[in-house]
Design an enzyme around this catalytic site. Structure first.
Site, PDB file in Angstrom:
ATOM      1  N   ASP A 221     -12.487  -8.931   4.205  1.00  0.00           N
ATOM      2  CA  ASP A 221     -13.749  -8.924   3.451  1.00  0.00           C
ATOM      3  C   ASP A 221     -14.333 -10.334   3.380  1.00  0.00           C
ATOM      4  OD1 ASP A 221     -13.519  -6.180   2.840  1.00  0.00           O
ATOM      5  OD2 ASP A 221     -14.313  -6.489   0.818  1.00  0.00           O
TER       6      ASP A 221
ATOM      7  N   ASP B  42      -6.489  -6.942   4.089  1.00  0.00           N
ATOM      8  CA  ASP B  42      -7.603  -6.289   3.395  1.00  0.00           C
ATOM      9  C   ASP B  42      -8.507  -7.350   2.769  1.00  0.00           C
ATOM     10  OD1 ASP B  42      -9.097  -4.194   2.143  1.00  0.00           O
ATOM     11  OD2 ASP B  42      -8.051  -4.662   0.277  1.00  0.00           O
TER      12      ASP B  42
ATOM     13  N   TYR C 260       0.819  -1.212   0.000  1.00  0.00           N
ATOM     14  CA  TYR C 260       0.000   0.000   0.000  1.00  0.00           C
ATOM     15  C   TYR C 260       0.850   1.259   0.000  1.00  0.00           C
ATOM     16  CZ  TYR C 260      -4.666  -1.985   0.845  1.00  0.00           C
ATOM     17  OH  TYR C 260      -5.873  -2.633   0.726  1.00  0.00           O
TER      18      TYR C 260
ATOM     19  N   ASP D   4      -3.184 -18.281   0.587  1.00  0.00           N
ATOM     20  CA  ASP D   4      -4.218 -18.958  -0.218  1.00  0.00           C
ATOM     21  C   ASP D   4      -4.911 -20.036   0.602  1.00  0.00           C
ATOM     22  OD1 ASP D   4      -1.728 -20.188  -0.223  1.00  0.00           O
ATOM     23  OD2 ASP D   4      -1.831 -20.884  -2.293  1.00  0.00           O
TER      24      ASP D   4
ATOM     25  N   LYS E  36       2.956 -15.352   2.506  1.00  0.00           N
ATOM     26  CA  LYS E  36       3.166 -16.079   1.261  1.00  0.00           C
ATOM     27  C   LYS E  36       4.664 -16.358   1.175  1.00  0.00           C
ATOM     28  CE  LYS E  36       1.612 -17.768  -2.683  1.00  0.00           C
ATOM     29  NZ  LYS E  36       0.660 -18.894  -2.779  1.00  0.00           N
TER      30      LYS E  36
HETATM   31  C1  IPM Z   1     -10.434  -1.204   3.877  1.00  0.00           C
HETATM   32  C2  IPM Z   1     -10.650  -0.605   2.506  1.00  0.00           C
HETATM   33  C3  IPM Z   1      -9.470   0.299   2.177  1.00  0.00           C
HETATM   34  C4  IPM Z   1      -8.210  -0.547   2.184  1.00  0.00           C
HETATM   35  C5  IPM Z   1      -9.608   1.073   0.853  1.00  0.00           C
HETATM   36  C6  IPM Z   1     -10.879   1.872   0.792  1.00  0.00           C
HETATM   37  C7  IPM Z   1      -8.404   1.927   0.574  1.00  0.00           C
HETATM   38  O1  IPM Z   1     -10.834  -1.598   1.553  1.00  0.00           O
HETATM   39  O2  IPM Z   1     -10.306  -0.445   4.845  1.00  0.00           O
HETATM   40  O3  IPM Z   1     -10.410  -2.429   3.982  1.00  0.00           O
HETATM   41  O4  IPM Z   1      -7.893  -1.175   1.169  1.00  0.00           O
HETATM   42  O5  IPM Z   1      -7.531  -0.582   3.203  1.00  0.00           O
HETATM   43 MG    MG Z   2     -10.950  -3.538   2.362  1.00  0.00          MG
END
Ligand code: IPM
Ligand code: MG
Length: 341
Positions: A240, A236, A137, A212, A179
């Site tokens: 999700d 990240d 990042y 993975d 990884k």
């Molecule tokens: C998160 C989001 C952010 C990230 C984006 C919006 C930059 O997806 O906080 O998980 O990738 O960190």
């Molecule tokens: Mg995210």
């Protein structure tokens, strides 16, 4: 004395879920809110997603509460144009918020709202500890007409401090995700995590899992996990994925903490431009983020528990927003939670 909180509603559904959250906090204590433009809203007004004034205001606060940023209006692949997400990254870096905590604990009332079968998710209670200010990042980026690159780098010190956060948060086991069969940063990660473990936390179990494989185990056996420790981008993606265990990403809160100074608290979901302005947004992840602010940002543990219990109570009584397969709008959801406070 009132706790000073900088609020950043941002874009899309952000303002709709921020307003009731401040109402919720006002019921629980003495807070002074200072609102600022952030993300796309700040780009429209000032040309940048995060101004120096807003960063300074955040530095001076007791805690920062953020809703969501981004939207199609500001979507661009042109590196020269500002993006709302730059505000988020600038704030994380500017406040030194290297530790991102994302707890994933499906509520019994929502076991059947997850796309995964109840038997799979029942009893899941895990924490993703994501490194937030390093890795790909924040590495050097290049772009020419025919090529592009993003550098991923980590220092020993960066890995040590996030490893400590994970070992301290773990009940019994840390799963460090990397990884290491491919990436040099992952091999350093694995070595440093192992050293911190044997030197400082030998009583906690440590396992190393490739990313993975971790992605697979998250859906095949989520109960396997206690605390997941991982670098910025893997965290990240995995968070999700883990969110769906709770039924909806609209349920997941997060805390971003540094060595000192204010923490920042935000839902894991985004600005949902597709439903913005329609009164349909699920405010629960935002409420639960306020609970994390109370607990981790201000040390108000019983107030935090009151919010969490009220959310669980509303869901147990049948509250379901559209993302959870129901029809309750934002106002209805807020009422249902406030009644349980
Ligand atoms: C998160 C989001 C952010 C990230 C984006 C919006 C930059 O997806 O906080 O998980 O990738 O960190
Ligand atoms: Mg995210």
């Amino acid at each position: 004395m009132a706790h000073r909180i900088v609020t950043l509603p941002g874009d899309g559904i952000g303002p709709e879920i921020m307003a009731p959250t401040l109402e919720l906090l006002d019921r629980l204590g003495d807070f002074e809110f200072e609102e600022h433009l952030f993300g796309g809203a700040s780009i429209d007004a000032h040309g940048v997603a995060l101004t120096d004034e807003v960063l300074a205001a955040c530095r001076g606060a007791d805690a920062v509460l953020l809703a969501a940023v981004g939207g199609p209006k500001w979507d661009t692949t042109d590196p020269a144009r500002p993006r709302p997400e730059q505000g988020l990254l600038g704030l994380r870096k500017g406040l030194g918020l290297y530790a991102n905590l994302r707890p994933v604990k499906p509520l019994p009332a929502l076991y059947d709202a997850s796309p995964l079968r109840r038997e799979r998710i029942e009893g899941t209670d895990l924490l993703v500890v994501r490194e937030l200010t390093g890795g790909i990042y924040f590495g050097e980026k290049t772009r020419t007409a025919t090529s592009a690159s993003d550098v991923c780098s980590y220092t020993t010190a960066e890995i040590e401090r996030i490893a400590r956060v994970a070992f301290e948060a773990a009940r019994a086991k840390v799963t460090s995700v990397d990884k290491a069969n491919v990436l040099e940063t992952s091999r350093l990660w694995r070595e440093v995590v192992s050293e911190v473990h044997s030197r400082e936390f030998p009583h906690i179990q440590l396992e190393h899992v490739l990313v993975d494989n971790a992605a697979m185990q998250l859906v095949s056996s989520p109960r396997h996990f206690d605390t997941i420790l991982t670098e910025n981008m893997f965290g990240d993606i995995l968070s999700d994925e883990a969110a769906m265990l709770t039924g909806s990403i609209g349920m997941l809160p997060s805390a971003s903490l540094g060595a000192d100074g204010p923490g920042m608290f935000e839902p894991v979901h985004g600005s949902a431009p597709d439903i913005a302005g329609q009164g349909l947004a699920n405010p629960l992840a935002m409420f639960l983020s306020a609970a994390m602010l109370l607990r981790h940002g201000l040390g108000l543990a019983s107030e935090a528990a009151a919010v969490e219990l009220a959310v669980a109570g509303a869901l147990a009584a049948g509250l379901r927003t559209p993302d959870l397969g129901g029809e309750a709008g934002t106002a209805h959801a807020c009422k249902a939670v406030f009644e349980n406070i």
